[in-house]
Structure formats: C-alpha cells, structure tokens
Design a protein around this motif. Structure first.
Motif, mmCIF file in Angstrom:
data_model
loop_
_atom_site.group_PDB
_atom_site.id
_atom_site.type_symbol
_atom_site.label_atom_id
_atom_site.label_comp_id
_atom_site.label_asym_id
_atom_site.label_seq_id
_atom_site.Cartn_x
_atom_site.Cartn_y
_atom_site.Cartn_z
ATOM 1 N N SER A 1 4.352 2.752 13.082
ATOM 2 C CA SER A 1 2.935 3.037 13.280
ATOM 3 C C SER A 1 2.188 2.756 11.994
ATOM 4 N N VAL A 2 0.900 2.566 12.130
ATOM 5 C CA VAL A 2 0.088 2.300 10.949
ATOM 6 C C VAL A 2 0.225 3.458 9.965
ATOM 7 N N VAL B 1 3.415 3.198 8.073
ATOM 8 C CA VAL B 1 3.349 2.123 7.085
ATOM 9 C C VAL B 1 2.620 2.619 5.840
ATOM 10 N N MET B 2 1.461 3.247 6.052
ATOM 11 C CA MET B 2 0.652 3.700 4.922
ATOM 12 C C MET B 2 1.377 4.812 4.159
ATOM 13 N N ASP C 1 -4.879 7.628 9.755
ATOM 14 C CA ASP C 1 -4.002 6.457 9.652
ATOM 15 C C ASP C 1 -3.504 6.220 8.229
#
Lengths: 343, 548, 182
Positions: free
Chosen positions: A13-14, A17-18, A72
């Motif tokens: 998921s974003v 990733v972050m 996010d």
C-alpha cells in the motif's frame, strides 16, 4: 461487476511504502541529532505538523476525503526530507514557507499525490534558498566543533522565539561546502582549505557520519525493493567520475570525489530524493540518464555555479527532463524487436 | 536437465490448491435439465440445428459450426429440446446468450459412436471431424483446436508443449486430471504430435504439483515425452510464458507460438482429443474445480450445460456467509452474476467467495509511479503509463505503449500499492478501441456504398437518356433510309458507336450491391427467399381454403 | 546608412527565398477540410441535417453554410469532435434533433408487397429485392437512417434498436471515486 483480480492483494500500500521510507530515514536522523544536536527533532516535528495542516487544507479545498490522503504518509516523507535538507534552528516561519510551497504549490497545484512533476521538498527548499539566502547559510555547527550546542528546550526557544541567550555564532557555522566556495573565491587552494577541522576525514566533521547513515538507510530501501540500484549508482557514480576528472585536470581548484559524495545533500538525494517515484524517471535506462544528468549537474554547480550545493536545483532540473527521458527510453516489450542482436 | 528460462516479473499469490485436491474427480449425477450455450468458443457461435420439441441423444450435434473459427455444440444427455432462447451465461457482462435448453429423459442414451482411425485418416478430414466434435482449448481461451492442429503448408512445428502449469490459485482441475488420467493425456498428445508432425513433446507442470509430475513422468516412460517441473510463478502457465520458460523462444508480439515453431495445448484438451478420437465421443463434459467457501470442495466431471447452482449443490452447497462466486481463477476470472448460468467449455473453476478469503479491494489511491507493476509485468510493459493513458481515454497512446501485448494476467493490479484496478482500465481501453475500429469500418463502408449509389443513379439516368436517344434515332432512321442521305448515315454510325460504348461501360461496372455477396449474406438472403416461398404457399393455401 | 539598409534588405530577401522554397518543398499534403469533416460524420446518410447525405453536409460546414450541431446520429460526441476540428465551441444538438440509440430497419416480410420504394429510398443500397418480390434489409449494411420508413405504402418497416449482446458488449470505464461525490 467486480474486476479481477479477486483475491487478497499482495499487501502493498502507499502507506506501507511511505512508512518504509520513513524507517529508512531514521538512522540518518539519529546521526544528525547525535552530531549536530537535538535541534533536528524540533524541525522534524514542526515540518510534519505544518505539512499535515497544509495537506488537510488543500484536501478540504479540493474536495478530497481527508482520511486516506492524510494517512498515506507521503506528506510526512516530504516534511522529513525538507527538514533534513534545511538548516536546523531556523525561525519557524522559514519552515512554514518551505512547507507551504512544498505541499500547496509543488504537490497540490499539480494535482496532489502522484501528480507532482517536481519533488515537493526540493521545491520548498529551492524557494527558501533563493528567497532567504542568509537564513539558509546558518547551519548548525557540529557538536564537536561548536562552542555551544542548544539542548531541546533551547532549540524550541530558538525556533519559535528567535534569538536566545547565546549568539547564533556560537552554534551555527558554514557547511564545508560553503567554506570551500567562499575560500576558493578568495583565492585559496583546495588542499589548504580542506585541512581545516570543519572538513573532517572525508566530507566534513559530523556531515560524513550522517551521510554514512543515509547510505545505510538507502541500502535498506534497496532491500525493501522500494528503489532499484539504477538511480543511486548512476548519480553517485557520475558525481565521482565528474569530480575525479576535474580533480585530475586541476587539483588545486577541485576537491576529491569522495568529498563530493560525502558532503551536502548528495547522499540524501541519491537514495531518498531523486528516487521519489512520482517525479523520477521510471524506466531502467531512463533512470540511469536521469540520475547521471543530476550527478553531473551537482558537481558543475558546486564547482562553477552560484550556490555551494546544487542538489536542490539539479533535482528539479532532472525532474523537468523526466517526461522526455521516459518517452525515449521505453524498454523493449516481450515479443517485440529482437533485431538489436543481429545487426 | 533442461535449461529453463525465467520470464520477467510474475507474482506469488497464495496457492489454495490443497482445498480441492483432497478427493478424486467425482462424476456429476445426471440432472433433469441442461442449458447449453451455442457460444462456448472463440469465434462465431454455433448455429442451432434443433428446435423446441426435438428429441436428442447424448453427443448429438445441436449447434452447427458457423464460419471458419467455430466448432460444434452437442447435447450433454438424451432428452427433449425445451427451448432455443437467450439464457444467462457465464460472462463478465451478465448478459444472456442463445442457449439450447434440454430436458433430460433420464436414459442418457448416446448417439452411435465409432473410434476414428486417426493414423489412416486424411489430416484435413480428421480436423474437420474434430471441428464438428466441438473440440476447443479447455485451458480457458477455448480456441478451436482443429485450427491449432493445422501445421499449415509451410510451417514446421518441431515442439509441442502440453500445458499443465495451472498457475492460477485455487484451480486444480488439470492437476487432478494429470494425477488420474496421465496415460490418456499422453495418448492424446500422441495424436497431436502425429497431426502437427512434431518431434519433441514437453509437458510443463508447476512444481507445486508433485503428484501430477510423478504420475505424468511415470506415464511418459517410453513415449519420448519429457515432463518438466517449472517454478511456481504466476502467470507461468500463460501460453507465451510457458513457451519461453521451456524453450527460450519468444513469441513475437501479435503473433502465435507457431511462429517460433511451438504449439501449446492444455492437458485437458489433449485428454478431450483422445476421448473424441478413441471413443468417437464429442466434447460434452469437462473437469471443473469447485472450491472456496463450499462444504465439499473438489473436482467434478461436469457435463457442459450444467447450471452452476447444480454444480455447487454437488459440492455440498455454499457455506454460510458466502459472498458470490468467481468463474475461473481469482487473478483473471470474473464475478458470476447468475447461478443459473451453465458450465461451458471455458469454465475450469467455480470459486465461492467469502469476506475473509476475498475481501473487497481497498479504495484505490492515485498512482505514484512506483514501478512495482512494471517489475511484475510478464509482458514487460509499463503498466502505469498504460493506466495513465487508458484513464484519460488517450487510446492512440495506449497503443504506442503496446496495450495489445497485455495478457490481462492481473499481476500489476495484484502488486499495486495504490490498489488501482489496472486490468479493468486495459480491458476498457481494448474494447473501446475495438468498437471504434468497428464503427469506423462501418462508416467507411456506408460512405462507399452511398457514393456508389450516387454513381449508379447517375449512370441509370444516362442509360435512360441513351435509350430515348436510340428510340429517336430509330425513328429518324426509318424516315431517312429512302433519302440515302450521307449525313444521316454518318450520324447513325456515331450514335451506334456511342451506344456500344455505353454498353461496354455498363458491362464494366456491374452493380455491386447484390453480386459478390459473402456466403453468409447470400445464405441469409436465400433463407429469406425460402421463407417467403413458404409464406406465399401458405397464403395461397389460405386463400384457396377461404374460397372453398 | 545605405549599406546597412542594403544588407538588411539582402538578408530579408535571402531568408524570404529560403522560407518560400521550404514552404513548397516541404509542403505537407493535408486532407482537405471537407474530407476531415466527412471522416467525423457517422455516414448514416440520413439527411436529418437538411443535406442529401453526409458529404454535402460536410461541404456545407466547411463553407460555413451549416452549423456543426445538425447531425443527430453523431450525437454530442460528434459535435464535440467537429468543434475540436474547427476550433469552435461545442454546442447542444440543434432544435428538433435528438440522438437515438443505433438501430437497424427491419421489414415485416409478411406485409411487404414488393413495391421497391424503400429500395429507392435507401441511401446505402442496404435493401435487396425486386419488383413484386419481398424485400429485406441487409442488417450489416443498414445505417439506421430511417429513410425507408416513410415511403413504405404498407408501413411494414420498423426500426429495431441494436441491443447490447455478448458479441458487442464493451468493458466499462472503471469507476473509482477518489473524490468525494458531494
């Protein structure tokens, strides 16, 4: 009608990733706090809060839901990258202006997450660099060399209330790149300049350790498979080669490649800024060209440009070239063109 | 040990194979009613050759192949045709399609069958038989097998690949078939090898099916067939992927595997081919996996036309809190809209969903161009670029980024951190491009016909004028003969020349609208003519009836 | 002064000459406007625009005699594309014109008396048959223009909407609400 695939997805998921990017930044942050004092915590916190506030404002104005986009993590990554690029202990409004440009202009005016042509943090940084040059040269002095290092409370005071009890001269200094530039302009030789204590072993006292930690974080990102080797290798490689050639031609005026690699924002850019997928080239060959261009420009700006460190500008210039690079470096598609072999 | 080649990308979704491999293949009991769609294969749907009220036997042809790319459709059991009408079919659209509904008489009598002497038969005659017997690829694409079994005049196909990879999660019908009927599959492959003139036969099986590999290897002894275990990596069973994995040959874009001398058949197709030839039995059943949230998951030998609801009942029924069914695998399959839809040649699996195994996709976020999709793409495309252009309906650009090389395997959607339903965008773009192409062709055709009509009207006007002129000249001639006027004779000669010229022109340009019709259209017209003749007779009869 | 003027004039002449030569030498052969407009029109040949076919309408548009919103079969989409081509603002379809779903004409063969009037009316020769013989529409060729309906003396022609079926079904544009729908 529901589309395929219908299954538990890969669990990517974003946000994840972050989050991984943030984790990879932690070694560098800790090193920064250790070698330059706890001021970095203040600027990280401030930038994060400002970023979230601006993001929320932009989402509200654009009619987007707050929850998925605030959580996010992309805003926090931008905030941390800007905080790590900027001098700590600067007045609060400087961070505010930087984050304002990063989030509202560079990100949301271009369409929000995933749409920005330029790296938001670098836009914020570049705006500050050209608008408030004086503030942007007052870097925290390494603990080892400073006559005084503000503690956490004092750092808060300095950021929010301006002048503290101690003169800024006691805790700020020029970076090695600043020193190198001003003294070279004064006519000194590189060898002599770099013998000063501020220059440390390879890239400046304190700086070189932080850079080492960024490298560690970058390897973590590679291990997470969030980035590929292309951008860091091409960027750092081009810096080394360009700087090496210049030093070979004229050693009295050019520092050695290792210094270039370990000073300023080069390492942070190599793993965390140039690799921002949204604004980076996405094809393997494109990444090499993109990062190579940036590496070349960094050395050029540092040696011949008007700023001591050219990372922010080179990133933006390279970002600008991305659509063009990508369009011309599309990889071969399975089953297409095997002709390059024979002829 | 054969050198295997790794294709780009691919993903490792959870296999879930164990759920349905616990029990041997079961045969579905005879049902009271079957709904047999006439469009079960790629190409033209079959034309119904039975009408309501007809009695049929198992294996009797009920749908005649229509056009070249088409195969026959057969009755799954003996009984009476109840209706030939649109019924729900397994299709992502949920639309109805023409089906033959057969009420079973419970006797399950079969048409007379006789084995085919395939070694002695003329290859072309053999292929025609297979076409009529309804053989189509059972791996999912259902392309008519007789076409794939035609090596063509100039092509030499040295390698035959039997695809037993079964890379989609959950599906196990090929696995079970290989475990239980390995010898039959290989006997079918033998016939394929004969028809294609192939030297090498390779069986590719993913290494998560050790039992199938063992069974096939045991059966392959002495047949000159090599069973190869390949790494379990979705979509390793894709035609182009398995070709590359086993041979290193790259199927050219837009081309077929035969372009590189390889033909690929699903193991199920090889088995069906053997049944067709050894037993003379048309394709009326296939193995279907029923799995997921059901009481007794397993594999069932299922007659084509079996409603999904009945098949689910055979598997013990759905467990509580089921949330619908998937036809095919979870990566490429589609949601079933109506449980009354029947099993067709293309349906290899029915998965019953529940919220835990098949959660709703998380809300999508914007694309961050992270490139995970490109790394996962077995076609080596740049899915995020395709997405960008498909989303903005820039169809020209999607084609420059090779949209039509996309095999819709779903790897990109699977890995996307933003949870974007990428494949749905590509499917949308593809069908939009096809439809526009079609519309443009129709418009061009209409323009051409309109222009020709204008030309024809003009010509007819001219002809009329000439006829009048001729009549006038004839009158003139009658009066002038006596006078022997040289001037009149000259005029007459000129006129005749003009008429001859016009006639020549007329011959050269024959009206195109009724001649040279394609056969199907001609047939349509003929059929209408026939009906009209009937109608006319009926009318006459009615009239005479009335007069009496 | 004079020499400067002469030099400038000389440069102007030379450059002008080069540009003129390039304009002729590298001229891009473009479709005439009429062809481009005609390519956008749906070729229904229905005459609802008031012209006897798509080509005459295209000619009228290119001359500026006709508005771009006179083509109902092309619909809004067609008007939009014409507006794009001609660089004008798109507008709604003209008064009294409405876009209908694509249909084909069907002749009730039991009623047809074989008068050939519809055959003469059909702009694309999509009706086959002869005098005193029943007629039939070749569905693939029919553009759905409805021109055959009015001439029929026994009203045996009707328009049938082409329904979506499995053969012509299209995948829909995926709907993902990123933005809140207010």
């Amino acid at each position: 009608m529901t589309g395929s695939p219908h299954t538990v997805l890969a669990g990517n998921s974003v946000r994840l990733v972050m989050l991984k990017v943030l984790v990879a930044l932690i070694p560098g942050i800790v090193a920064h706090a250790w070698f330059f004092g706890p001021g970095i915590w203040v600027s990280l916190l401030l930038c994060t809060l400002l970023g979230v506030a601006f993001e929320a404002l932009a989402l509200l104005m654009r009619g987007y839901p707050l929850k998925p986009f605030l959580s996010d993590g992309s805003t926090v990554v931008t905030a941390w990258l800007l905080a790590l690029s900027m001098p700590t202990l600067a007045p609060w409004w400087l961070y505010a202006v930087g984050m304002l440009f990063a989030i509202l202009v560079a990100k949301h005016l271009y369409g929000g997450l995933g749409q920005n042509l330029f790296n938001p943090a670098m836009i914020g940084f570049a705006v500050l660099l050209v608008s408030f040059p004086v503030y942007m040269t007052q870097w925290p002095a390494p603990v080892e060399l400073a006559s005084h290092t503000p503690d956490l409370i004092e750092s808060f005071d300095l950021v929010f209330a301006g002048q503290g009890a101690v003169s800024p001269d006691a805790y700020t200094t020029a970076t090695p790149l600043d020193l190198l530039r001003t003294q070279r302009l004064a006519g000194d030789e590189v060898g002599g300049i770099m013998a000063q204590p501020a220059f440390g072993v390879v890239g400046g006292t304190g700086h070189e350790m932080v850079v080492l930690m960024y490298l560690l974080g970058g390897l973590l990102l590679l291990n997470y498979r969030l980035i590929t080797w292309h951008i860091p290798v091409a960027f750092l490689g081009t810096i080394a080669v360009t700087a090496g050639v210049l030093q070979f031609l004229d050693p009295t005026n050019h520092p050695d490649p290792l210094f270039h690699l370990t000073s300023g924002g080069a390492m942070l850019a190599a793993f965390f800024i140039l690799t921002d997928p949204v604004s980076a080239s996405a094809t393997p060959r494109g990444k090499l060209i993109y990062a190579g261009l940036a590496g070349f420009l960094v050395v050029m700006i540092r040696n011949y440009g008007g700023y001591p460190d050219g990372v922010a500008f080179t990133v933006l210039i390279a970002n600008m070239a991305v659509p063009f690079i990508d369009a011309y470096t599309q990889p071969r598609v399975f089953g297409h063109g095997r002709k390059e072999k024979g002829k | 040990m054969r050198k295997l080649h790794a294709f780009n990308g691919g993903v490792h979704p959870e296999g879930h194979k164990g759920e349905s491999t616990g029990r041997p293949i079961e045969t579905m009991p005879l049902l009271p009613r079957y709904v047999v769609p006439l469009r079960q294969h790629i190409g033209e749907p079959a034309r119904p050759v039975v009408k309501p009220g007809d009695r049929v036997l198992r294996g009797q042809l009920i749908g005649q192949p229509e056009g070249y790319v088409s195969v026959g459709v057969h009755a799954p059991t003996s009984g009476r045709v109840l209706a030939v009408e649109p019924r729900p079919v397994p299709h992502p659209s949920g639309l109805a399609d023409l089906c033959v509904v057969i009420d079973s008489d419970g006797e399950d009598r079969t048409v007379e069958t006789a084995p085919l002497d395939w070694r002695a038969m003329d290859p072309s005659a053999l292929r025609n038989r297979l076409r009529e017997m309804g053989l189509a690829g059972l791996g999912g694409a259902v392309f008519p097998s007789f076409i794939k079994l035609n090596p063509g005049a100039r092509r030499h196909i040295p390698i035959l690949i039997l695809n037993g990879a079964e890379c989609e999660p959950w599906i196990t019908c090929d696995d079970l078939l290989m475990r239980e009927r390995a010898a039959d599959i290989l006997a079918g492959a033998e016939i394929m090898r004969h028809m294609l003139g192939t030297e090498e036969v390779l069986v590719g099986i993913e290494d998560n099916k050790p039992e199938a590999i063992a069974a096939m290897t045991a059966a392959a002894g002495g047949r000159g067939v090599e069973v190869v275990a390949i790494a379990s990596l979705y979509p390793g069973g894709g035609g182009k992927q398995i070709t590359y994995t086993l041979t290193g040959r790259v199927v050219p874009a837009g081309g077929l595997s035969t372009d590189v001398g390889v033909q690929v058949f699903n193991v199920g197709t090889a088995y069906a081919l053997l049944r067709a030839i050894r037993d003379g039995e048309p394709l009326v059943s296939r193995i279907v996996t029923v799995t997921g949230h059901v009481v007794r998951p397993g594999n069932f030998e299922t007659r084509l036309g079996t409603p999904v609801a009945d098949l689910l009942r055979a598997a013990g029924g759905e467990l509580p809190d089921a949330t619908g069914q998937i036809i095919g695998g979870p990566m490429m399959g589609f949601g079933l809209m109506d449980e009354a839809a029947p099993i067709t040649k293309s349906v290899n699996c029915v998965i019953v969903k529940n919220a835990a195994l098949f959660p709703a996709a998380p809300a999508p976020m914007p694309c961050i161009r992270c490139g995970a999709c490109a790394r996962a793409c077995p076609a080596e495309l740049q899915p995020f670029e395709l997405y960008w252009y498909a989303r903005t309906r820039d169809f020209g650009k999607t084609q420059t980024y090779h949209l039509f090389d996309c095999i819709e395997c779903g790897c990109c959607s699977y890995v996307c951190p933003s949870h974007i339903p990428l494949v749905e965008y590509y499917r949308f773009a593809k069908s939009e491009i096809w439809s526009r192409e079609h519309e443009k062709q129709a418009a061009d055709q209409a323009r051409e016909r309109h222009e020709f009509r204008a030309f024809r009207l003009e010509r007819e006007k001219q002809e009329k004028a000439e006829k009048l002129a001729k009549k006038a000249s004839e009158r003139l001639e009658g009066g002038a003969v006596a006078a022997e006027d040289p001037e009149a004779a000259r005029k007459k000669a000129l006129l005749q020349a003009a008429i001859a010229k016009a006639q020549k022109a007329k011959e050269a340009v024959r009206p195109k609208n009724v001649d040279n019709l394609p056969p199907d259209k001609q047939r349509e017209i003929d059929a209408i003519e026939a009906r009209r003749a009937q109608a006319g007779q009926a009318e006459q009869a009615a009239e005479t009836e009335a007069k009496r | 002064m004079l020499s400067a003027i002469l030099v400038m004039a000389g440069i102007a002449l030379v450059l002008g000459g080069v540009l003129g030569w390039a304009a002729i030498r590298f001229r891009v052969q473009e479709d005439p406007l009429v062809e481009k407009i005609d390519a956008i029109l749906p070729q229904t040949q229905c005459g609802q625009c008031g012209y006897p076919g798509c080509k005459p309408y295209a000619e009228a548009i290119s001359k500026g005699d006709a508005d771009i919103n006179r083509c109902p079969p092309g619909g809004e989409e067609g008007v939009k594309r014409l507006a794009e081509l001609l660089g004008v603002e798109p507008k709604p379809l003209g008064e009294g014109l409405e876009h209908k779903p694509k249909s084909v004409a069907v002749i009730d063969e039991a009623l047809c008396i074989g008068c050939t009037l519809c055959i003469q009316a059909c702009p694309v020769d999509a009706i086959v048959g002869a005098a005193k013989q029943m007629h039939t529409v070749v569905a693939d060729e029919c553009t759905g223009c409805e021109l055959c309906i009015q001439p029929c003396p026994v009203d045996c022609i009707r328009m049938e909407v082409i329904h979506e079926d499995i053969a012509n079904w299209k995948w829909r544009y995926p709907v993902i609400p990123l933005k809140k729908v207010a």
